[in-house]
Design an enzyme around this catalytic site. Structure first.
Site, PDB file in Angstrom:
ATOM      1  CG  LEU A 257      54.054  17.751  42.157  1.00 22.48           C
ATOM      2  CD1 LEU A 257      54.819  17.554  43.463  1.00 22.48           C
ATOM      3  CD2 LEU A 257      54.431  16.650  41.174  1.00 22.48           C
ATOM      4  CD  GLU A1255       6.325  36.377  47.638  1.00 19.76           C
ATOM      5  OE1 GLU A1255       5.083  36.407  47.711  1.00 19.76           O
ATOM      6  OE2 GLU A1255       6.944  37.010  46.784  1.00 19.76           O
TER       7      GLU A1255
HETATM    8  C1  LIG Z   1      36.066  25.493  48.510  1.00 23.21           C
HETATM    9  C2  LIG Z   1      37.452  25.692  49.060  1.00 23.21           C
HETATM   10  C3  LIG Z   1      37.621  26.290  50.297  1.00 23.21           C
HETATM   11  C4  LIG Z   1      38.884  26.495  50.813  1.00 23.21           C
HETATM   12  N1  LIG Z   1      39.019  27.101  52.013  1.00 23.21           N
HETATM   13  C5  LIG Z   1      40.254  27.347  52.513  1.00 23.21           C
HETATM   14  C6  LIG Z   1      40.442  28.017  53.737  1.00 23.21           C
HETATM   15  O1  LIG Z   1      39.486  28.392  54.395  1.00 23.21           O
HETATM   16  N2  LIG Z   1      41.710  28.252  54.157  1.00 23.21           N
HETATM   17  C7  LIG Z   1      42.792  27.830  53.447  1.00 23.21           C
HETATM   18  O2  LIG Z   1      43.906  28.054  53.888  1.00 23.21           O
HETATM   19  N3  LIG Z   1      42.644  27.187  52.302  1.00 23.21           N
HETATM   20  C8  LIG Z   1      41.406  26.943  51.814  1.00 23.21           C
HETATM   21  N4  LIG Z   1      41.271  26.306  50.619  1.00 23.21           N
HETATM   22  C9  LIG Z   1      42.476  25.991  49.859  1.00 23.21           C
HETATM   23  C10 LIG Z   1      42.936  24.577  50.074  1.00 23.21           C
HETATM   24  O3  LIG Z   1      43.329  24.372  51.377  1.00 23.21           O
HETATM   25  C11 LIG Z   1      44.094  24.373  49.161  1.00 23.21           C
HETATM   26  O4  LIG Z   1      43.630  24.473  47.845  1.00 23.21           O
HETATM   27  C12 LIG Z   1      44.703  23.011  49.336  1.00 23.21           C
HETATM   28  O5  LIG Z   1      45.308  22.864  50.563  1.00 23.21           O
HETATM   29  C13 LIG Z   1      45.688  22.733  48.254  1.00 23.21           C
HETATM   30  O6  LIG Z   1      46.050  21.389  48.350  1.00 23.21           O
HETATM   31  P1  LIG Z   1      45.758  20.364  47.193  1.00 23.21           P
HETATM   32  O7  LIG Z   1      46.346  19.067  47.607  1.00 23.21           O
HETATM   33  O8  LIG Z   1      44.331  20.321  46.854  1.00 23.21           O
HETATM   34  O9  LIG Z   1      46.562  21.037  46.016  1.00 23.21           O
HETATM   35  P2  LIG Z   1      46.505  20.784  44.472  1.00 23.21           P
HETATM   36  O10 LIG Z   1      45.421  21.582  43.856  1.00 23.21           O
HETATM   37  O11 LIG Z   1      46.494  19.340  44.192  1.00 23.21           O
HETATM   38  O12 LIG Z   1      47.880  21.420  44.085  1.00 23.21           O
HETATM   39  C14 LIG Z   1      48.097  22.777  44.321  1.00 23.21           C
HETATM   40  C15 LIG Z   1      49.507  23.224  43.941  1.00 23.21           C
HETATM   41  O13 LIG Z   1      50.436  22.740  44.883  1.00 23.21           O
HETATM   42  C16 LIG Z   1      51.492  22.061  44.243  1.00 23.21           C
HETATM   43  N5  LIG Z   1      51.854  20.943  45.104  1.00 23.21           N
HETATM   44  C17 LIG Z   1      51.033  20.081  45.727  1.00 23.21           C
HETATM   45  N6  LIG Z   1      51.721  19.227  46.467  1.00 23.21           N
HETATM   46  C18 LIG Z   1      53.016  19.550  46.324  1.00 23.21           C
HETATM   47  C19 LIG Z   1      54.222  19.026  46.845  1.00 23.21           C
HETATM   48  N7  LIG Z   1      54.227  18.005  47.686  1.00 23.21           N
HETATM   49  N8  LIG Z   1      55.371  19.613  46.465  1.00 23.21           N
HETATM   50  C20 LIG Z   1      55.395  20.661  45.611  1.00 23.21           C
HETATM   51  N9  LIG Z   1      54.297  21.180  45.098  1.00 23.21           N
HETATM   52  C21 LIG Z   1      53.117  20.647  45.458  1.00 23.21           C
HETATM   53  C22 LIG Z   1      50.937  21.611  42.925  1.00 23.21           C
HETATM   54  O14 LIG Z   1      51.968  21.500  41.965  1.00 23.21           O
HETATM   55  C23 LIG Z   1      49.971  22.719  42.606  1.00 23.21           C
HETATM   56  O15 LIG Z   1      50.645  23.761  41.961  1.00 23.21           O
HETATM   57  C24 LIG Z   1      40.013  26.081  50.074  1.00 23.21           C
HETATM   58  C25 LIG Z   1      39.856  25.480  48.830  1.00 23.21           C
HETATM   59  C26 LIG Z   1      38.594  25.289  48.314  1.00 23.21           C
HETATM   60  C27 LIG Z   1      38.434  24.655  46.972  1.00 23.21           C
END
Ligand SMILES: Cc1cc2nc3c(=O)[nH]c(=O)nc-3n(C[C@H](O)[C@H](O)[C@H](O)COP(=O)(O)OP(=O)(O)OC[C@H]3O[C@@H](n4cnc5c(N)ncnc54)[C@H](O)[C@@H]3O)c2cc1C
Ligand code: FES
Ligand code: FES
Length: 1323
Positions: A257, A1255
């Protein structure tokens, strides 16, 4: 899909009928829509260069929301119904620029400009939601935007003009404030010249902003339908109802998802994971519902983390404090998690299900007794978020077909306290090293623990519970004794093996203890406040200060007699700053695609030291779009590049000597196809024995690039016999990645006849590229024209390495007879191109009891990697500079470039000096520590002086900087205040340090000190200047415009600089060694003087005529209006046999004083204030020079305190992007940064009495390193430890914390070296 281009009008949308689910918004914008203002910096959400604003209409509330997001992670298909605003949309030089664009540009916040569109869009999105933001809002909005040039101060300063509170003079406290119409008491201060005029700015008028396209509102209001998109490999389905979603998931349980795509996106991109079907549930309304119950709140799993944050922020004031402990703990974590751009898209459900080992939210959700409501075709159920939920790395207990619909966050109860704690390598926009959620519940009016729950992140493959520790605390009083026992149990319970992935094992283990201790203290204070306990409690640990103050930038105004047209000496904005801020500035990869153009991706070695036994490209050649694979056999000319007398293969043929060495290159019609082709190339290897990675291994095996260098004066051996004390020490300095925001980029275009090629490239040295391409293709240089419009940051990294890549790309262009583009991905760039040399310094120093150093013997070992590049020259510069500001009568230095099996290191701003001087300053610091006094500079050069290479100079301005630095920083008084602070604080310490620099300018290889220019005056009076310098953000074109303005007596607006090219100015030298303005300035001056002279008869004939009329008249009179200028610079040299010479034209001097506050429990620190005094003669452009000082200082701060390259035991670079490699961000700015340019300084050796400045200030970042070391020394002293101690660079929180030797770090048993294979190497 919509784009907005011009003022307040939504242009008709772009229609994309074949949206490919694998296409992200960024390449779509850049390649399809040709909106290239949005930049690629990393592709993984870590740099902010690609920031755009997304707007969506929400039918339920009939509101429009605007938020910033990273275009590199936004799937195009996800944007159905959304409006996207790019930097081009908010303003342009053709119509009207937006105040945000103007203010960042005018405040000098744009140097190379590559980060600027992202900065603009982050600020713009903030202002759309809050037209009068606070400073906190601004720093929060910019936290995820990296800039490698400016040091952020001018960007923040430009944005500060939008917030009312912060525009106060702040000079006299609140009582006498300029915002109340009161005058600053210190009148003359106001007359001081400013870098920009705040009154000369466009007002922000929120009513003039772009409107949301009404057709999108209509679209959103009509009943939605299922959307499907099919791409080459992936399909995308976006259901509209929960029922449909459930059916889809039941049918395709493996399909992810995709919500924010911040986990799936990077997985697909960086790990090559392919999901043939993607389900996008962003239109299923049940996933976004928020509802309150008497027990707490249900938040839809689809809500973004920003939405969750704002829901909780709204709820907190509505309830008594005791009920909102979990909410507030979550809020605290949400303020620090990722960047605003990430939080705006990342979903709550996604964060939970992604089950990152160091997720910030999961530990709090777990201790807070939260639960999720999940649904599938089998029905609905509620699952608690506890230790049973998180089962492993990226794994949760849910079935693949289950969907998290919402998350329940309960109210806390009376007597319950919850806290969120985290420590990250960088304070903001960084995943945590260790993160924790802790909750304790007390029986009423008692300190006896009724219930406790503790979860950690970063201590295992997933969120882990410290259940045994909790057992040891439960039903016991909350006191030292209970906690004392709990620490021991915790240490055992969360024991990491010494080679655990991620490394930092001791630090992570000690953090678990110190975070628990912090929680203990916090709760103790709460109990005390509630009168539950009455005994004395230890001091509360306040958070580190974070409020950024306006800084001072002091410089001398131009003389009153200077003509208005004459721009020299004035703070003139970077000449392209506005174009950079509007996204119109063209960088190499912004050039439009040429018909038939191919993309090149290099295939690199996966072994550090091996024979190539097979190279099979057959499968790659079968793939769609792949046109050819280039190997060394295809090279028609020279197959090697020769540097410092050693040959380096362009493409490895039979043997590889590092991971990342280039072996072949795949060319295909698109980047995606070339990447797939590269992945399909099969290479087999036979490992060769004993790869060398560390400096120690190289020394042991005598693995060097010759020559090794020795410089000495006096009789060092004899002198050691005469001193009071002798001390031996060593320090290791890690390498540094250039991290120019624009990765290596080039486009080679065959003209189609007579073997002629145009090379468009991002380089500091066009002539080197021309030579390289000509040699490789076996053609003469007159067939190769190299064009450099501008470079998005270089820092020494776009010289030799770029020439190797350009050679390979040119072979592909020659062989296919098509234009070939090569733009490295961030990870490729970091693996292939090397960086600053990691260096080990060993020293023996002899000194008297009064601190006078009499003798020093220093050895410098630079880890050069697998090829020579410029390494022996870097090692040379280490010994040349080792005297820094000190007169050590008996001094010996040896420099060696060690050959290892790591990617080749290369030039990097400072070229060995930053490493050399840190070693020397550390030696001086050790002397002070042995003597137990502050590192006062009793050894500084005074009076007429001679260096260790027998060069005579006058250190007067060095001493003036030193005195001025002490005065301006109020050093003595602050040192006393720090001592007092340190006595009063056990867990926080302050430290201060003041550091000088004497930096030699120009190339010690004398032939490089030359430059040429070509100046044309056209009949209409406009002037075109070409010169040999490249615009890499350092403002050389702006300065050349100023030079021409003075010499031709015309305003700069009549002067244009189009590009640097080898067909206008041949045989140029690199823009390096801080010598660009000195050399090219003299050449431009020469050409302009020739022309002005030629116009003399015309001017005399018509003295009242205009410049334009003279130009026209000169043409009529058949006077040539074009001239070349030339500068023959100083013949510098060093005779290494005689150990004497004049390797530099002159010295630039500076002094920096920094103060830090260190949290000894975590190693977190904040630079409270930095004052820099710099002698740069008479500045040609104070704003550009202040920018160079601040930018270099910040890069130094990164080098010495933050940036860590990590290699695996097999020589693989782990740190391949901004997520793993942390360069300074806004949060690393000193809270107050003051820059003073030393007044009344002359320099007869450079143009208009100026001095080179690119520098020198980098080393001044080490004042922060030594301030940290000073604070650590104070902490050690509390633990009874005195005298010198080892602190390697960078002084990361890990190192600072371990060196502070708190009772917690001391509890953690150190693993015995040699008894395990560490996760990362100490190279
Ligand atoms: C640059 C960067 C910095 C970050 N820094 C932090 C940080 O400091 N601390 C931290 O905790 N996180 C951090 N993150 C992680 C980020 O918080 C998570 O990647 C994010 O919350 C995932 O949510 P998404 O909606 O983008 O997931 P997606 O990438 O859209 O999905 C991720 C996974 O979750 C599953 N999924 C999503 N929604 C559902 C649902 N409702 N039910 C079942 N499965 C589901 C999907 O199937 C998939 O497998 C960072 C990410 C990045 C890219
Ligand atoms: S390119 Fe998107 S965040 Fe770096
Ligand atoms: S100006 Fe910010 S990266 Fe160059």
């Amino acid at each position: 899909f919509y784009q907005w281009r011009n003022d307040s009008v939504c242009s008709p949308g772009v229609t994309e009928n074949h949206a490919d689910p694998e296409t992200m918004l960024l390449p779509f914008l850049r390649e399809k829509v040709k909106l290239t203002g949005t930049k690629y910096g990393c592709g993984g959400g870590g740099c902010g260069a690609c920031t755009v604003m997304v707007s969506r209409y929400q039918p339920a509330t009939k509101t429009i929301i605007h938020y910033s997001a990273n275009a590199c992670l936004l799937p195009l298909c996800q944007l159905h119904g959304a409006a996207v605003t790019t930097v081009e949309g908010i303003g342009s030089t053709k119509t009207r620029i937006h105040p945000v664009q103007e203010r960042i540009a005018k405040a000098h916040g744009s140097q190379c400009g590559f980060c600027t569109p992202g900065m603009v869009m982050s600020t713009y999105a903030l202002l759309r939601n809050k037209p009068q933001p606070t400073m906190d809002d601004i720093t929060e909005a910019l936290a995820g935007n990296l800039c490698r040039c400016t040091g952020y101060r001018p960007i923040v300063e430009g944005c500060r003009t939008f917030c009312q509170e912060a525009n106060c003079c702040q000079a006299n406290g609140a009582a006498n404030c300029c915002l109340n119409g009161e005058k600053n008491g210190d009148e003359p201060e106001q007359e001081k010249p400013q870098l920009f005029d705040k009154l000369d700015l466009l007002p922000l008028d929120p009513t003039q902003e772009l409107i949301f396209p009404p057709e999108l509102i209509l679209m959103a209001d009509t009943s939605p339908q299922t959307l499907t998109f099919h791409g080459e490999r992936v399909s995308w389905v976006s259901p509209v109802s929960l029922e449909e979603l459930i059916q889809l998931k039941a049918k395709h349980p493996k399909a992810p998802l995709v919500m924010g795509n911040t986990n799936i996106g990077p997985d697909m991109k960086f790990k090559g994971i392919l999901h043939p079907l993607i389900i996008s549930p962003t239109r299923v309304k049940e996933l976004f519902e928020v509802s309150q119950t008497p027990q707490g709140v249900w938040v839809g799993a689809g809500c973004s983390l920003s939405e969750l944050h704002s829901v909780l922020k709204k709820l907190v004031p509505q309830f008594p404090e005791e009920k909102t402990e979990v909410f507030r703990a979550l809020n605290r974590q949400l303020g620090n998690l990722g960047s605003v751009q990430i939080r705006n898209v990342a979903s709550l459900g996604g964060n939970i299900v992604s089950a990152y080992p160091n997720s910030d939210l999961n530990p709090i959700l777990a201790v807070g007794n939260c639960k999720v409501s999940v649904i599938s075709s089998g029905g609905r159920r509620e699952v608690p978020l506890n230790q049973d939920f998180f089962v492993g790395f990226g794994k949760v207990i849910l079935q693949p077909e289950e969907i998290v619909v919402s998350v329940f966050i309960p109210f806390s109860r009376k007597g319950e306290f919850v806290q969120a704690l985290r420590h990250a390598p960088r304070k903001e926009a960084s995943f945590a090293t260790v993160t924790a959620g802790m909750r304790v519940m007390f029986s009423e009016s008692s300190r006896v623990v009724q219930d406790i729950s503790i979860y950690y992140g970063g201590m295992g493959p997933t969120t882990v519970s410290a259940a045994k520790t909790c057992q040891a605390i439960i039903r016991r009083p909350w006191d030292d004794e209970t906690l004392g026992q709990a620490y021991d149990i915790l240490l055992e319970e969360l024991a990491l093996p010494p080679s655990a992935p991620g490394g930092k094992v001791e630090f992570r283990r000690s953090l678990t203890l110190s975070l628990l201790f912090k929680f203990y203290l916090e709760v103790l204070h709460k109990l005390k406040a509630m009168n539950v306990i009455t005994d004395e409690v230890p001091e509360k640990i306040q958070p580190l200060p974070r409020e950024i103050q306006p800084g001072l930038q002091e410089f001398q105004p131009v003389s009153k007699d200077q003509g208005n047209h004459d721009a020299v000496g004035r703070p003139m904005m970077h000449r392209s700053a506005i174009s950079q801020a509007t996204g119109e500035a063209v960088y190499c990869d912004d050039l439009p695609k040429i018909e038939g153009e191919l993309f090149l991706v290099v295939v690199t070695s996966s072994r550090a030291h091996a024979k190539i036994t097979g190279l099979d490209v057959s499968e790659a050649l079968q793939l769609p779009g792949v046109v050819d694979v280039i190997t060394t056999k295809d090279i028609p000319g020279k197959k090697v590049r020769t540097f410092c007398g050693y040959d380096e293969e362009l493409l490895a043929e039979s043997e590889v000597s590092c991971i990342g060495q280039m072996i072949c290159a795949v060319v295909a019609d698109t980047k995606a196809h070339a990447k797939r082709g590269a992945a399909a190339v099969k290479i087999s290897y036979e490992d060769l024995p004993d790869p060398i990675f560390t400096i120690e291994e190289a020394v042991e095996k005598s693995s060097y690039f010759e020559p090794r260098r020795l410089l000495q004066r006096g009789d060092v051996t004899e002198a050691f016999k005469t001193v009071d004390k002798v001390y031996e020490g060593e320090i290791r300095i890690g390498g540094q990645e250039h991290f120019y925001m624009e990765t290596q980029s080039m486009l080679v275009v065959p003209v189609g006849e007579e073997m002629e090629f145009n090379v468009y490239i991002s380089t500091q040295w066009p002539t080197l590229i021309q030579d390289a391409v000509a040699e490789t293709l076996n053609i003469s240089s007159n067939r190769v024209t190299c064009h450099v419009k501008r470079v998005g940051g270089a820092f020494g990294g776009k010289v030799t390495r770029t020439s190797v890549l350009a050679s390979i790309t040119s072979v592909a262009a020659w062989k296919t007879n098509r234009a070939v583009r090569c733009v490295l991905e961030r990870g490729e760039d970091m693996v292939i191109t090397g960086g600053r040399h990691p260096t080990l310094g060993k020293y023996k120093v002899g000194f008297m009891n009064d601190g006078k150093i009499v003798a020093a013997d220093i050895q410098f070992f630079a880890n050069s990697g697998n090829t020579v590049d410029e390494s022996p020259l870097v090692a040379e510069k280490m010994v040349l500079h080792m005297d820094n500001a000190y007169n050590i009568p008996n001094l010996r230095g040896r420099g060696a470039a060690c050959k290892t099996n790591l990617p080749s290191n290369t030039a990097f701003r400072g070229f060995g000096v930053p490493q050399s001087l840190l070693i020397v300053e550390n030696m001086i610091n050790d002397v002070a520590m042995v003597l137990g006094c502050p590192a006062d500079k009793v050894n500084m050069y005074r009076g007429p002086s001679t260096t260790h290479y027998k060069f005579e100079f006058n250190p007067e301005n060095l001493l003036r900087c030193w005195e001025e630095g002490k005065r301006r920083s109020d050093y003595s008084a602050r040192r006393a205040a720090i001592e007092q602070f340190n006595q009063q604080n056990r867990w926080k310490k302050r430290g201060i340090s003041i550091i000088p620099i004497k930096y030699g300018i120009a190339f010690s290889d004398g032939f490089l000190n030359q430059a040429a220019a070509l100046v044309h005056i056209y009949k209409d009076g406009s002037v075109l200047v070409s010169h040999g310098g490249t615009e890499i953000g350092q403002g050389v074109h702006t300065k050349m415009q100023q030079v021409a303005s003075r010499e031709l007596h015309i305003p700069p607006s009549k002067i244009y600089i189009s590009e640097t090219s080898t067909n206008t100015v041949p045989n140029t030298c690199p823009s390096a060694a801080s010598f660009g303005t000195d050399a090219n300035g003299m050449a431009v001056k020469d050409a302009c003087q020739i022309l002005y002279q030629r116009l003399e008869p015309i001017r005399k004939k018509n003295p009242k005529g205009t410049w334009e009329s003279w130009a026209k008249e000169a043409f009529m009179e058949k006077i040539s209006l074009s001239a070349t200028g030339f500068y023959k610079g100083p013949d510098l040299y060093l005779d290494w046999d005689k150990m004497e010479g004049q390797p530099y034209a002159y010295y630039t001097y500076g002094v920096s004083c920094s103060e830090v506050e260190l949290d000894c429990l975590t190693g977190d620190y904040r630079t409270l204030r930095t004052d820099i005094v710099m002698d740069i003669g008479k500045s040609v452009n104070p704003s550009v020079d202040v920018g160079q000082i601040e930018g270099a200082f910040t890069q130094g701060l990164g080098l010495y305190t933050l940036e860590e390259l990590k290699f695996s035991p097999f020589g693989l670079l782990y740190t391949r992007g901004p997520s793993q490699y942390k360069i300074p961000a806004v949060c690393d700015m000193p809270l107050q940064l003051n820059i003073y340019l030393l007044p009344d300084s002359e320099n007869p050796y450079a143009i208009y009495s100026s001095k080179g400045i690119g520098e020198p200030a980098l080393f001044l970042g080490s004042s922060v390193f030594f301030a940290i070391k000073d604070a650590v020394a104070a902490a050690r002293s509390d633990s009874g430890l005195k005298g010198p101690f080892s602190l390697n660079s960078p002084a990361t929180p890990e190192r600072a914390c371990l060196a502070s030797a708190s009772p917690f770090t001391q509890k953690v048993p150190a693993s015995k070296p040699g008894s395990f294979k560490p996760w990362a190497l100490d190279i």
